[in-house]
Design a protein around this motif. Structure first.
Motif, PDB file in Angstrom:
ATOM      1  N   ASP A  25     -19.862   9.767  14.141  1.00 23.62           N
ATOM      2  CA  ASP A  25     -19.056   9.304  13.012  1.00 23.62           C
ATOM      3  C   ASP A  25     -17.893  10.279  12.790  1.00 23.62           C
ATOM      4  O   ASP A  25     -17.980  11.446  13.168  1.00 23.62           O
ATOM      5  N   ASP A  40     -17.089   4.930  13.125  1.00 24.77           N
ATOM      6  CA  ASP A  40     -18.406   5.117  13.737  1.00 24.77           C
ATOM      7  C   ASP A  40     -18.246   4.794  15.216  1.00 24.77           C
ATOM      8  O   ASP A  40     -18.112   3.637  15.587  1.00 24.77           O
ATOM      9  N   ASP A 195     -22.923   2.551   9.152  1.00 29.60           N
ATOM     10  CA  ASP A 195     -24.176   1.797   9.023  1.00 29.60           C
ATOM     11  C   ASP A 195     -25.401   2.702   8.944  1.00 29.60           C
ATOM     12  O   ASP A 195     -26.477   2.245   8.566  1.00 29.60           O
ATOM     13  N   GLY A 196     -25.244   3.981   9.270  1.00 28.12           N
ATOM     14  CA  GLY A 196     -26.355   4.919   9.105  1.00 28.12           C
ATOM     15  C   GLY A 196     -26.764   5.071   7.647  1.00 28.12           C
ATOM     16  O   GLY A 196     -27.899   5.446   7.343  1.00 28.12           O
ATOM     17  N   ASP A 234     -29.775   7.221  12.186  1.00 23.00           N
ATOM     18  CA  ASP A 234     -28.434   7.188  12.781  1.00 23.00           C
ATOM     19  C   ASP A 234     -27.567   8.216  12.046  1.00 23.00           C
ATOM     20  O   ASP A 234     -27.980   8.763  11.022  1.00 23.00           O
TER      21      ASP A 234
END
Ligand code: CA
Length: 245
Positions: A25, A40, A195-196, A234
């Motif tokens: 990221d 990302d 999205d982590g 993530d």
């Protein structure tokens, strides 16, 4: 209208998470220039890191240098096109970087107006009056199936295809970003994230956290800690931008 002068403040944090060996990221944030973004990256070896860093650099350098009267959102769309080209061409020239790409969610502020541009499955949310609303639509296979009614949200979260994104910066010669023009109200709080964060924390949980009246830096730290506690599968990045009177 027009009588309220909006001032912005921002904070961001990025964390490797608990499972990944590196952080692909990247983020950039300038209150002065009204430019904030989260990327990302994806690709083999260190390619994801290269792609997300290139995207942030390209977007920040183009947009921070824009003229005060630069037409929006066209100027921002040109910046996205330029960032896409930089990544795409670097991937073409270097076989180790072949196929690299990145998501990109950008917030550009200008007084009481703002624009969000999105490619991929990083997200922008707006908190207004204690209610959190997702502004962007994920460019992911499962979310597109949810939107067309072929899959429900729970199935999407469990799907083995949940990582497949349908649009990225740098993987094709040309890309188009979704553009969301916004009117800003004093008190608005924006969250840009990878999205982590959103895989680990539900929208309800994000909303509860963002209701806390804490300095933005502390809110970022709390969100990252909560995502790590939930598994940290993530890389996790969150960027907060608050509009103040
Ligand atoms: Ca990710």
């Amino acid at each position: 209208m027009g009588s309220v002068v909006i001032h912005y403040s921002a904070a961001a944090a990025s964390d490797r998470g608990r499972k990944r060996s590196s952080n692909e990221d990247a983020f950039g944030s300038s209150v002065e220039h009204g430019v904030h973004l989260v990327c990302d990256g994806m690709g083999g070896a260190a390619a994801g890191e290269v792609a997300s860093a290139l995207a942030v650099d390209a977007m920040m350098s183009t947009l921070n240098a824009r003229a005060a009267d630069a037409p929006m959102p066209q100027t921002a769309e040109q910046a996205v096109a330029a960032a896409n080209e930089v990544i795409f061409h670097k991937a073409q020239r270097n076989s180790q970087l072949s196929g690299m790409g990145t998501t990109m969610v950008t917030l550009i502020t200008d007084g009481d107006r703002a624009w969000i541009l999105n490619v991929g499955d990083s997200r922008a949310y707006r908190m207004r009056g204690g209610i959190l609303e997702q502004i962007t639509l994920d460019h992911s296979l499962v979310e597109e199936q949810v939107r067309s009614g072929r899959m429900d949200h729970a199935e999407a979260l469990r799907s083995p295809l949940r990582n497949v994104i349908t649009r990225a910066l740098g993987t094709q010669p040309v890309v188009s970003a979704d553009v969301f023009p916004l009117e800003i109200e004093a008190g608005d709080l924006f969250l840009l994230c990878s999205d982590g964060l959103t895989r680990e924390l539900s929208d309800d949980s994000l909303e509860s956290s963002l209701r806390l009246d804490l300095p933005l830096g502390e809110l970022c730290s709390q969100l990252i800690e909560a995502a790590n506690k939930a598994g940290g599968h993530d890389n996790i990045t969150c960027l907060l931008v608050r509009a103040n009177e």
